[in-house]
Design a protein around this motif. Structure first.
Motif, PDB file in Angstrom:
ATOM      1  N   PHE A 129      -7.404  10.099  16.819  1.00 23.15           N
ATOM      2  CA  PHE A 129      -8.218  11.386  17.051  1.00 23.15           C
ATOM      3  C   PHE A 129      -9.954  11.073  17.235  1.00 23.15           C
ATOM      4  CE2 PHE A 129     -10.742  14.840  14.908  1.00 23.15           C
ATOM      5  CZ  PHE A 129     -10.243  15.778  15.879  1.00 23.15           C
ATOM      6  N   LEU A 130     -10.324  10.174  16.047  1.00 25.82           N
ATOM      7  CA  LEU A 130     -11.916   9.795  16.229  1.00 25.82           C
ATOM      8  C   LEU A 130     -12.010   8.863  17.577  1.00 25.82           C
ATOM      9  CD1 LEU A 130     -12.255   8.941  12.420  1.00 25.82           C
ATOM     10  CD2 LEU A 130     -13.130  10.905  13.706  1.00 25.82           C
ATOM     11  N   SER A 131     -11.124   8.057  17.985  1.00 27.81           N
ATOM     12  CA  SER A 131     -11.475   7.340  19.239  1.00 27.81           C
ATOM     13  C   SER A 131     -11.609   8.263  20.420  1.00 27.81           C
ATOM     14  CB  SER A 131     -10.447   6.443  19.570  1.00 27.81           C
ATOM     15  OG  SER A 131     -10.319   5.466  18.375  1.00 27.81           O
ATOM     16  N   LYS A 132     -10.896   9.564  20.449  1.00 26.41           N
ATOM     17  CA  LYS A 132     -10.965  10.329  21.650  1.00 26.41           C
ATOM     18  C   LYS A 132     -11.972  11.176  21.388  1.00 26.41           C
ATOM     19  CE  LYS A 132      -7.217   9.641  24.074  1.00 26.41           C
ATOM     20  NZ  LYS A 132      -7.297   9.407  25.564  1.00 26.41           N
ATOM     21  N   LEU A 133     -12.585  11.564  20.484  1.00 23.11           N
ATOM     22  CA  LEU A 133     -13.686  12.148  20.113  1.00 23.11           C
ATOM     23  C   LEU A 133     -14.888  11.484  20.571  1.00 23.11           C
ATOM     24  CD1 LEU A 133     -13.779  13.980  16.680  1.00 23.11           C
ATOM     25  CD2 LEU A 133     -13.264  14.957  18.589  1.00 23.11           C
ATOM     26  N   VAL A 134     -14.864  10.118  20.235  1.00 24.65           N
ATOM     27  CA  VAL A 134     -15.875   9.226  20.850  1.00 24.65           C
ATOM     28  C   VAL A 134     -15.957   9.283  22.389  1.00 24.65           C
ATOM     29  CG1 VAL A 134     -16.430   6.868  21.155  1.00 24.65           C
ATOM     30  CG2 VAL A 134     -16.115   7.642  18.923  1.00 24.65           C
ATOM     31  N   SER A 135     -14.772   9.251  22.988  1.00 22.82           N
ATOM     32  CA  SER A 135     -14.567   9.054  24.530  1.00 22.82           C
ATOM     33  C   SER A 135     -14.966  10.351  25.341  1.00 22.82           C
ATOM     34  CB  SER A 135     -13.213   8.969  24.791  1.00 22.82           C
ATOM     35  OG  SER A 135     -12.487   7.792  24.289  1.00 22.82           O
ATOM     36  N   GLY A 136     -14.971  11.460  24.434  1.00 30.92           N
ATOM     37  CA  GLY A 136     -15.329  12.688  25.131  1.00 30.92           C
ATOM     38  C   GLY A 136     -16.808  12.892  24.979  1.00 30.92           C
ATOM     39  N   TYR A 137     -17.410  12.561  23.749  1.00 34.82           N
ATOM     40  CA  TYR A 137     -19.029  12.547  23.474  1.00 34.82           C
ATOM     41  C   TYR A 137     -19.428  11.431  24.838  1.00 34.82           C
ATOM     42  CZ  TYR A 137     -18.269  14.998  19.151  1.00 34.82           C
ATOM     43  OH  TYR A 137     -18.108  16.084  18.266  1.00 34.82           O
ATOM     44  N   LEU A 138     -18.960  10.325  24.865  1.00 34.69           N
ATOM     45  CA  LEU A 138     -19.354   9.632  25.848  1.00 34.69           C
ATOM     46  C   LEU A 138     -19.532  10.066  27.044  1.00 34.69           C
ATOM     47  CD1 LEU A 138     -17.841   6.126  24.591  1.00 34.69           C
ATOM     48  CD2 LEU A 138     -20.109   6.526  24.893  1.00 34.69           C
ATOM     49  N   LYS A 139     -18.530  10.627  27.692  1.00 39.45           N
ATOM     50  CA  LYS A 139     -18.454  11.241  28.897  1.00 39.45           C
ATOM     51  C   LYS A 139     -19.359  12.473  29.088  1.00 39.45           C
ATOM     52  CE  LYS A 139     -15.483  12.506  32.653  1.00 39.45           C
ATOM     53  NZ  LYS A 139     -13.989  12.748  33.159  1.00 39.45           N
ATOM     54  N   SER A 140     -19.617  13.054  28.024  1.00 42.46           N
ATOM     55  CA  SER A 140     -20.446  14.351  27.932  1.00 42.46           C
ATOM     56  C   SER A 140     -21.911  13.766  28.139  1.00 42.46           C
ATOM     57  CB  SER A 140     -20.235  15.293  26.861  1.00 42.46           C
ATOM     58  OG  SER A 140     -20.673  14.890  25.611  1.00 42.46           O
ATOM     59  N   GLY A 141     -22.351  12.603  27.683  1.00 44.13           N
ATOM     60  CA  GLY A 141     -23.478  11.963  27.405  1.00 44.13           C
ATOM     61  C   GLY A 141     -24.196  12.240  26.246  1.00 44.13           C
ATOM     62  N   ASN A 142     -23.405  12.400  25.288  1.00 43.31           N
ATOM     63  CA  ASN A 142     -24.011  13.151  24.019  1.00 43.31           C
ATOM     64  C   ASN A 142     -23.815  11.811  22.853  1.00 43.31           C
ATOM     65  OD1 ASN A 142     -24.554  14.235  21.450  1.00 43.31           O
ATOM     66  ND2 ASN A 142     -23.468  16.047  21.715  1.00 43.31           N
ATOM     67  N   LEU A 143     -24.747  10.887  22.964  1.00 40.73           N
ATOM     68  CA  LEU A 143     -24.888   9.621  22.092  1.00 40.73           C
ATOM     69  C   LEU A 143     -25.015  10.002  21.053  1.00 40.73           C
ATOM     70  CD1 LEU A 143     -26.528   6.986  24.763  1.00 40.73           C
ATOM     71  CD2 LEU A 143     -24.119   7.753  24.748  1.00 40.73           C
TER      72      LEU A 143
END
Length: 245
Positions: free
Chosen positions: A75-89
């Protein structure tokens, strides 16, 4: 069944990236009485992170607790992937640090693939300094008992090295030193392995000296690896200096 539903959910969340379509799959699972698992929540987490739906993510986390799912790693890994794609570092960093806090003695939960995404996402924005800051903050949270390979520093530097970005790994270390931050063993370990692999044994020996001077203690296997690499390329000076140490 659950496998088919998760496949449909993955398509809606990670490929089509449609909240409406994902909601339909979730509703169908509810009607059919199919219990979601960690992957179900993870796909939704990716989509909600991508779309910036923080309220929805909070709801997911509450449901994860209600369903008694003990692990949030995927779950946390997928959150990271989603935030990365949105550009929200900022949210990427916050999620990674949260993983460290929740990992207790085990350290962070991320895979090499996730670290690779993180490094790519940050470096595309020229954020070497932010990566250095992330490692520094993670080191403050990581227990002394955590194994080197489970540290955030190791994961990030190892991703740099694995993707042929050894110069970027050095830039991160230089940035940490410039900040006066303590450089953890996990940060050094991956660079040291890369030096051995590329037979850059003089640099490896110098790095070992830096590590020792910083008060950190390498394990015997690391010393042996550098000595063997030095002997293999006939760099006897480095081998003997390490052997004396």
């Amino acid at each position: 069944d659950l496998i088919a539903c998760n496949a449909a959910l993955e398509g809606c969340c990670c490929e089509i990236e449609s909240v409406t379509e994902a909601d339909r799959v979730v509703e169908m699972m509810s009607v059919l009485g199919i219990r979601p698992d960690e992957f179900s929540f993870s796909y939704l987490g990716y989509l909600y992170a991508l779309k910036g739906l923080e309220g929805k993510i909070s709801e997911l986390e509450a449901l994860i607790g209600k369903f008694g799912l003990s692990s949030k790693n995927v779950f946390l890994s997928k959150l990271v992937s989603g935030y990365l794609k949105s550009g929200n570092l900022d949210f990427v960093s916050a999620t990674i640090l949260r993983s460290v806090k929740e990992g207790n003695e085990q350290g962070a939960c991320f895979t090499e693939e996730t670290y690779g995404e993180v490094v790519k996402g940050y470096l595309e924005k020229g954020s070497t300094k932010v990566l250095a800051n992330l490692i520094v903050e993670a080191q403050k949270l990581e227990p002394s008992s955590v194994i080197v390979e489970r540290t955030i520093g190791f994961g990030i530097i190892n991703a740099c090295v694995s993707n042929g970005l050894l110069d970027k790994a050095h830039s991160i270390v230089d940035e940490m030193n410039a900040q006066g931050a303590c450089v953890g063993l996990g940060v050094y370990a991956s660079i040291l392995k890369a030096y051995c692999r590329e037979q850059r044994t003089a640099e490896a020996a110098q790095l070992v000296a830096e590590i020792s001077n910083s008060g950190l203690q390498l394990d015997v296997d690391s010393y042996d690896a550098v000595i063997e690499a030095s002997m293999a390329c006939q760099d006897f000076q480095s081998a003997f200096s390490l052997f004396r140490d």
